[in-house]
Scaffold this motif. Structure first.
Motif, mmCIF file in Angstrom:
data_model
loop_
_atom_site.group_PDB
_atom_site.id
_atom_site.type_symbol
_atom_site.label_atom_id
_atom_site.label_comp_id
_atom_site.label_asym_id
_atom_site.label_seq_id
_atom_site.Cartn_x
_atom_site.Cartn_y
_atom_site.Cartn_z
ATOM 1 N N GLY A 251 0.820 -1.221 0.000
ATOM 2 C CA GLY A 251 0.000 0.000 0.000
ATOM 3 C C GLY A 251 0.845 1.257 0.000
ATOM 4 O O GLY A 251 0.439 2.277 0.580
ATOM 5 N N ILE A 252 1.999 1.211 -0.650
ATOM 6 C CA ILE A 252 2.932 2.332 -0.627
ATOM 7 C C ILE A 252 2.302 3.636 -1.099
ATOM 8 O O ILE A 252 2.581 4.706 -0.555
ATOM 9 N N MET A 253 1.400 3.558 -2.089
ATOM 10 C CA MET A 253 0.799 4.785 -2.611
ATOM 11 C C MET A 253 -0.213 5.377 -1.624
ATOM 12 O O MET A 253 -0.394 6.594 -1.580
ATOM 13 N N PHE A 254 -0.857 4.525 -0.843
ATOM 14 C CA PHE A 254 -1.727 5.027 0.228
ATOM 15 C C PHE A 254 -0.880 5.749 1.272
ATOM 16 O O PHE A 254 -1.247 6.822 1.765
ATOM 17 N N VAL A 255 0.250 5.130 1.620
ATOM 18 C CA VAL A 255 1.152 5.717 2.617
ATOM 19 C C VAL A 255 1.668 7.072 2.148
ATOM 20 O O VAL A 255 1.712 8.039 2.918
ATOM 21 N N ILE A 256 2.042 7.143 0.878
ATOM 22 C CA ILE A 256 2.556 8.401 0.326
ATOM 23 C C ILE A 256 1.494 9.501 0.403
ATOM 24 O O ILE A 256 1.807 10.660 0.708
ATOM 25 N N SER A 257 0.248 9.143 0.142
ATOM 26 C CA SER A 257 -0.831 10.131 0.245
ATOM 27 C C SER A 257 -0.912 10.696 1.651
ATOM 28 O O SER A 257 -1.003 11.911 1.848
ATOM 29 N N GLY A 258 -0.870 9.803 2.637
ATOM 30 C CA GLY A 258 -0.961 10.241 4.021
ATOM 31 C C GLY A 258 0.231 11.062 4.457
ATOM 32 O O GLY A 258 0.093 12.121 5.079
ATOM 33 N N ILE A 259 1.440 10.588 4.128
ATOM 34 C CA ILE A 259 2.664 11.291 4.527
ATOM 35 C C ILE A 259 2.751 12.665 3.876
ATOM 36 O O ILE A 259 3.174 13.644 4.503
ATOM 37 N N SER A 260 2.345 12.767 2.609
ATOM 38 C CA SER A 260 2.422 14.053 1.915
ATOM 39 C C SER A 260 1.558 15.107 2.603
ATOM 40 O O SER A 260 1.941 16.281 2.673
ATOM 41 N N VAL A 261 0.400 14.697 3.131
ATOM 42 C CA VAL A 261 -0.467 15.629 3.850
ATOM 43 C C VAL A 261 0.168 16.042 5.175
ATOM 44 O O VAL A 261 0.178 17.228 5.535
ATOM 45 N N ILE A 262 0.712 15.065 5.899
ATOM 46 C CA ILE A 262 1.347 15.358 7.189
ATOM 47 C C ILE A 262 2.525 16.315 7.007
ATOM 48 O O ILE A 262 2.664 17.307 7.737
ATOM 49 N N VAL A 263 3.370 16.029 6.020
ATOM 50 C CA VAL A 263 4.536 16.874 5.753
ATOM 51 C C VAL A 263 4.100 18.290 5.370
ATOM 52 O O VAL A 263 4.650 19.282 5.859
ATOM 53 N N ARG A 270 5.061 25.648 10.302
ATOM 54 C CA ARG A 270 6.347 26.131 10.798
ATOM 55 C C ARG A 270 6.914 27.269 9.958
ATOM 56 O O ARG A 270 7.574 28.178 10.490
ATOM 57 N N THR A 271 6.679 27.249 8.652
ATOM 58 C CA THR A 271 7.348 28.203 7.760
ATOM 59 C C THR A 271 6.402 29.075 6.940
ATOM 60 O O THR A 271 6.838 30.033 6.297
ATOM 61 N N ARG A 272 5.096 28.717 6.934
ATOM 62 C CA ARG A 272 4.119 29.391 6.078
ATOM 63 C C ARG A 272 4.456 29.197 4.586
ATOM 64 O O ARG A 272 4.038 29.988 3.740
ATOM 65 N N LYS A 273 5.220 28.152 4.306
ATOM 66 C CA LYS A 273 5.525 27.769 2.933
ATOM 67 C C LYS A 273 5.079 26.338 2.697
ATOM 68 O O LYS A 273 4.888 25.585 3.642
ATOM 69 N N ARG A 274 4.929 25.974 1.416
ATOM 70 C CA ARG A 274 4.450 24.640 1.079
ATOM 71 C C ARG A 274 5.549 23.802 0.431
ATOM 72 O O ARG A 274 6.326 24.309 -0.378
ATOM 73 N N VAL A 275 5.574 22.532 0.776
ATOM 74 C CA VAL A 275 6.496 21.593 0.137
ATOM 75 C C VAL A 275 5.957 21.219 -1.240
ATOM 76 O O VAL A 275 6.692 21.154 -2.221
ATOM 77 N N PHE A 276 4.642 20.952 -1.284
ATOM 78 C CA PHE A 276 3.977 20.570 -2.525
ATOM 79 C C PHE A 276 3.041 21.696 -2.971
ATOM 80 O O PHE A 276 2.580 22.487 -2.139
ATOM 81 N N LEU A 277 2.759 21.750 -4.245
ATOM 82 C CA LEU A 277 1.810 22.743 -4.737
ATOM 83 C C LEU A 277 0.462 22.554 -4.071
ATOM 84 O O LEU A 277 -0.263 23.510 -3.796
ATOM 85 N N MET A 278 0.143 21.272 -3.803
ATOM 86 C CA MET A 278 -1.090 20.939 -3.108
ATOM 87 C C MET A 278 -0.982 19.509 -2.609
ATOM 88 O O MET A 278 -0.326 18.670 -3.238
ATOM 89 N N ALA A 279 -1.537 19.228 -1.464
ATOM 90 C CA ALA A 279 -1.532 17.874 -0.913
ATOM 91 C C ALA A 279 -2.977 17.366 -0.821
ATOM 92 O O ALA A 279 -3.901 18.170 -0.672
#
Length: 314
Positions: A251-263, A270-279
């Protein structure tokens, strides 16, 4: 093998028939999805019928009861828990439609429901001695964790259910990824857990029937009704067969979905900046210009690829 093929065909047809019957009703009741305003690419999807997950979940339960028998306690509990998560998802979807907004149950309400249902599974595992975990790539090696199974099962259910739910953001994404996961899991269980193996292929057939009307451009969405139920079903099968540790691998792709939101959330706070354009991450790729079809295909392919590696080296 014959039972598996019968299960796949019957589940596919049953899901498609139920969906064809459900879709006009959803349209008549104006049970349409409310789209978040900042998801620009999804504006045209507003009003698309949701809660289509009712069709394939009903197909899984109907065909599963017919082919997997009613003597197996774990199978019966799997049906009950899946139905429980279906109800929670249905309630969430219903409130969104009733309020005419994209928020149904509050996050804390969802967690309370999820933990309550997961606690039933955790208690059952402990009381019935289902406390062994197969070690991935361990050649059949297992580890008995005793009472630790209780908090672990609760964690597995809540994380898996929510990660599958987060993956349900593009046409065919959660359904396609779940199909790949269930195929691998069904093969992995094989003869050792024949009833659960059959159930995996039945679920795959039912979801495939749903995908006929859910691939881009989708005529119906599964809604939280379907995604929470899928997460519950996957969790049950893995937990009751001792294969929980394979969830973050296959279920790696499920995990990636969850982690991307948490990150994204932690970094933004913390920074008021985004890692991804959208999660979640699939929306990042969508905003990069990739089509929904391509993203869904890649998620399916990567899930299948990692699953094949697990089957080879298990």
């Amino acid at each position: 093998m014959k039972t598996i093929f019968i299960g796949i065909i019957c589940a596919f047809c049953c899901s498609l028939i139920l969906l064809a019957a459900l879709l006009p009703l959803l349209k008549r009741l104006k049970a349409g999805q409310y789209i978040l305003g900042y998801v620009k690419e999804h504006k045209s999807k507003g009003g698309t019928p949701t809660m289509g997950g009712l069709a394939f979940i009903a197909a899984i339960l109907i065909i599963g009861l017919c082919l997997c028998g009613v003597e197996n306690g774990e199978i019966n509990l799997t049906f009950a828990i899946t139905a429980g998560f279906t109800f929670v998802g249905f309630l969430d979807d219903f409130l969104k439609i009733y309020r005419k907004e994209n928020e149904g149950l509050k996050p804390y309400q969802k967690i309370i429901f999820q933990v309550a249902i997961a606690s039933v599974a955790a208690t059952y595992c402990y009381l019935n001695g289902i406390t062994k975990l197969f070690i991935p790539f361990g050649g059949g090696l297992s580890l008995d964790i005793g009472w630790v199974i209780i908090p672990l099962v609760i964690l597995i259910f809540t994380s898996t259910v929510n990660c599958v739910n987060l993956t349900d953001g593009l046409d065919g994404l959660a359904g396609g990824t779940s199909c790949a996961f269930l195929i691998v899991l069904g093969i992995m269980l094989g003869v050792r857990q024949s009833a659960f193996s059959i159930l995996c292929f039945i679920a795959m057939g039912a979801i495939a029937g749903f995908l006929v009307l859910n691939t881009n451009r989708a005529a119906v969405f599964m809604g939280d009704t379907g995604s929470l139920a899928l997460g519950g079903l996957i969790s049950c099968v893995c937990v009751f067969t001792g294969n929980s540790l394979y969830i973050p691998l296959v279920g790696i792709m499920f995990v990636i979905s969850g982690i991307s939101v948490i990150v994204q959330v932690i970094y933004y706070k913390r920074t008021r900046k985004r890692v991804f354009l959208m999660a979640p991450l699939h929306h990042h790729f969508q905003m990069k210009g990739y089509t929904e079809c391509k993203i869904s295909y890649v998620y399916f392919a990567l899930t299948a690829f990692v699953g094949i590696l697990c089957l080879i080296f298990m």
